[in-house]
Design an enzyme around this catalytic site. Structure first.
Site, PDB file in Angstrom:
ATOM      1  N   ASP A  28       0.827  -1.200   0.000  1.00  0.00           N
ATOM      2  CA  ASP A  28       0.000   0.000   0.000  1.00  0.00           C
ATOM      3  C   ASP A  28       0.863   1.252   0.000  1.00  0.00           C
ATOM      4  O   ASP A  28       1.500   1.580   0.996  1.00  0.00           O
ATOM      5  CB  ASP A  28      -0.925   0.007   1.219  1.00  0.00           C
ATOM      6  CG  ASP A  28      -1.905   1.167   1.190  1.00  0.00           C
ATOM      7  OD1 ASP A  28      -2.132   1.721   0.098  1.00  0.00           O
ATOM      8  OD2 ASP A  28      -2.432   1.521   2.257  1.00  0.00           O
ATOM      9  N   ASP A  87      -1.467   5.398  -6.441  1.00  0.00           N
ATOM     10  CA  ASP A  87      -1.858   4.612  -5.265  1.00  0.00           C
ATOM     11  C   ASP A  87      -2.046   3.146  -5.619  1.00  0.00           C
ATOM     12  O   ASP A  87      -2.864   2.807  -6.481  1.00  0.00           O
ATOM     13  CB  ASP A  87      -3.161   5.187  -4.688  1.00  0.00           C
ATOM     14  CG  ASP A  87      -3.594   4.480  -3.418  1.00  0.00           C
ATOM     15  OD1 ASP A  87      -2.716   4.045  -2.658  1.00  0.00           O
ATOM     16  OD2 ASP A  87      -4.809   4.370  -3.199  1.00  0.00           O
TER      17      ASP A  87
END
Length: 442
Positions: free
Chosen positions: A107, A316
């Site tokens: 992440d 992201d």
């Protein structure tokens, strides 16, 4: 539930137990798509994982926006839910001494490394065994008075032993709470890193099914990319393979440290947002469809305003589908529609899930779809292959339609998600303040 025997054998081969005589220049991390680690059941519908993740995507993007810039009270929500049901990519690492293998979701939108730990008051159902820090000779609790504890946005203190407590709450209701500690992490190239700050989760719930935890590679001080920077520099790269079922360590990967640049790599400037310092912002300048630049939207729609913290485009790995400011998205969609009609793609009269541009491609190969290119400041671009933006959606009766796999964003933040990143080598070079994209990078 134990992982399949074939997978356990693979993990044994990828994480040796000896330390290299000379530490390598880079830190290699094997990466696997969740479909390769935990194959979907026979007969599972195409696009099923995608549909399950869209609501979590929306929650994640909302919480990536700092609510204080809108003049609202800042609730105790630091990050949002990660869409684990949509094609997550797991990094394989060893934790502790002797080490236990852990599959952690990568992440770039968060910092803390954490995993579920025994004894656990409340834990979601993961596939492997819970990590037991009592069996690790290198595990150490962090004190409340420590600098690491003060880095947490919402630190807590265990009154019985003075140990630091962490809590992360995600926008979709998922959360992790536990002890802040340090332990050894082992990587696939015979290298271990001691005293890595991590969270030992004792109370966890939400959308983290199958994963052992999370590997935060954001820009903050708690991030693993920052913690290994003294040895490997503030640069890392990954490639998320389109081959979701591959168990080859040469397919998807994550690597810390500077590596030779692929000749096709195109770099653009890495921007900073003081209101969201952990996120990786890029200066995206627009789109092309079928070789023609898309017009009809404000140039400010994709721009970051550092004074207010509003707007901008974030790269992201925790968001599945890219989202762009509404006027920019609608201009891109309309340009694609026009070119798709010219290519013989029949548009459907209704929407499917969040997608408002879907097509019946029977008789028309997906490869004939109008090409889409993303443009960035400095001349960098990403020419997306059709499978990165034309996504299959099962509609029953053995029919599969294809939808333009992008969304409109109404919250001021645009996001370049992992579906559009698949197959590209993405280089996060914080030292030189740039991000690079190279096609066919896996």
């Amino acid at each position: 539930m134990a992982a399949p025997k074939a997978l356990l054998l693979l993990l044994l081969l990828l994480l040796p137990v000896s330390n290299a005589a000379q530490p390598p220049r880079t830190l290699q991390v094997p990466v696997f798509h969740r479909d390769a680690v935990f194959p979907p059941p026979p007969g599972a519908k195409r696009g099923g994982h995608l549909r399950q993740s869209l609501a979590a995507d929306a929650a994640r993007t909302y919480s990536l926006v700092d609510t204080t810039v809108h003049g609202l009270l800042h609730s105790p929500v630091r990050y949002t839910g990660i869409p684990f049901e949509n094609g997550e990519y797991f990094a394989l690492v060893g934790v502790g001494t002797p080490f236990a293998r852990a599959l952690l979701v990568i992440d770039t939108g968060s910092d803390l490394v954490w995993l579920q730990c025994r004894p656990c008051r409340r834990c979601y159902n993961q596939q492997g065994r819970l990590y037991d820090p009592r069996g690790s000779s290198t595990y150490r609790r962090i004190r409340c008075s420590s600098p690491q504890c003060r880095l947490l946005r919402y630190p807590g203190c265990d009154g019985s032993n003075g140990g630091c407590r962490y809590r992360i709450a995600y926008g979709d209701g998922s959360s992790s709470t536990g002890d802040l500690a340090t332990d050894r992490l082992l990587f696939s190239n015979d290298t271990y890193i001691d005293n890595v700050t991590l969270g030992c989760g004792r109370d966890n719930e939400g959308l983290f099914y199958t994963a052992d935890g999370l590997l935060g590679v954001g820009r903050g001080e708690m991030s693993i990319s920052t913690q290994v920077a003294p040895a490997y520099g503030r640069v890392f790269a990954y490639c998320l393979s389109n081959d979701r079922t591959s168990r080859s360590a040469r397919s998807s990967y994550l690597v810390f440290g500077r590596t030779p640049e692929l000749p096709s790599t195109m770099f653009t400037a890495l921007l900073s947002n003081p209101r969201r310092p952990s996120l990786y912002y890029v200066d995206m300048t627009g789109f092309s469809v079928d070789g023609e630049r898309v017009t009809g939207y404000s140039n400010a729609s994709l721009a970051l305003d550092p004074a207010t913290g509003l707007g901008g485009v974030v790269v992201d790995s925790g968001t599945a589908i890219s989202r762009f400011a509404r006027d920019a998205y609608e201009a891109l969609r309309d340009a694609f529609d026009a070119r798709a009609a010219a290519a013989g793609m029949r548009k459907l009269p209704r929407e499917y899930s969040v997608f408002d541009a879907c097509y019946d491609l029977r008789g028309t190969p997906a490869a004939s779809a109008p090409p889409i290119v993303l443009h960035f400041a400095g001349g960098a671009e990403m020419a997306l292959p059709p499978e990165n933006y034309l996504l299959p959606v099962d509609v029953g009766k053995r029919l599969t339609y294809y939808c333009l796999g992008l969304e409109a964003a109404d919250d001021g933040l645009s996001v370049l998600g992992k579906v559009q990143q698949q197959g590209f080598r993405v280089v996060f070079d914080v030292e030189r303040e740039r991000i690079g994209f190279a096609p066919n990078g896996c």
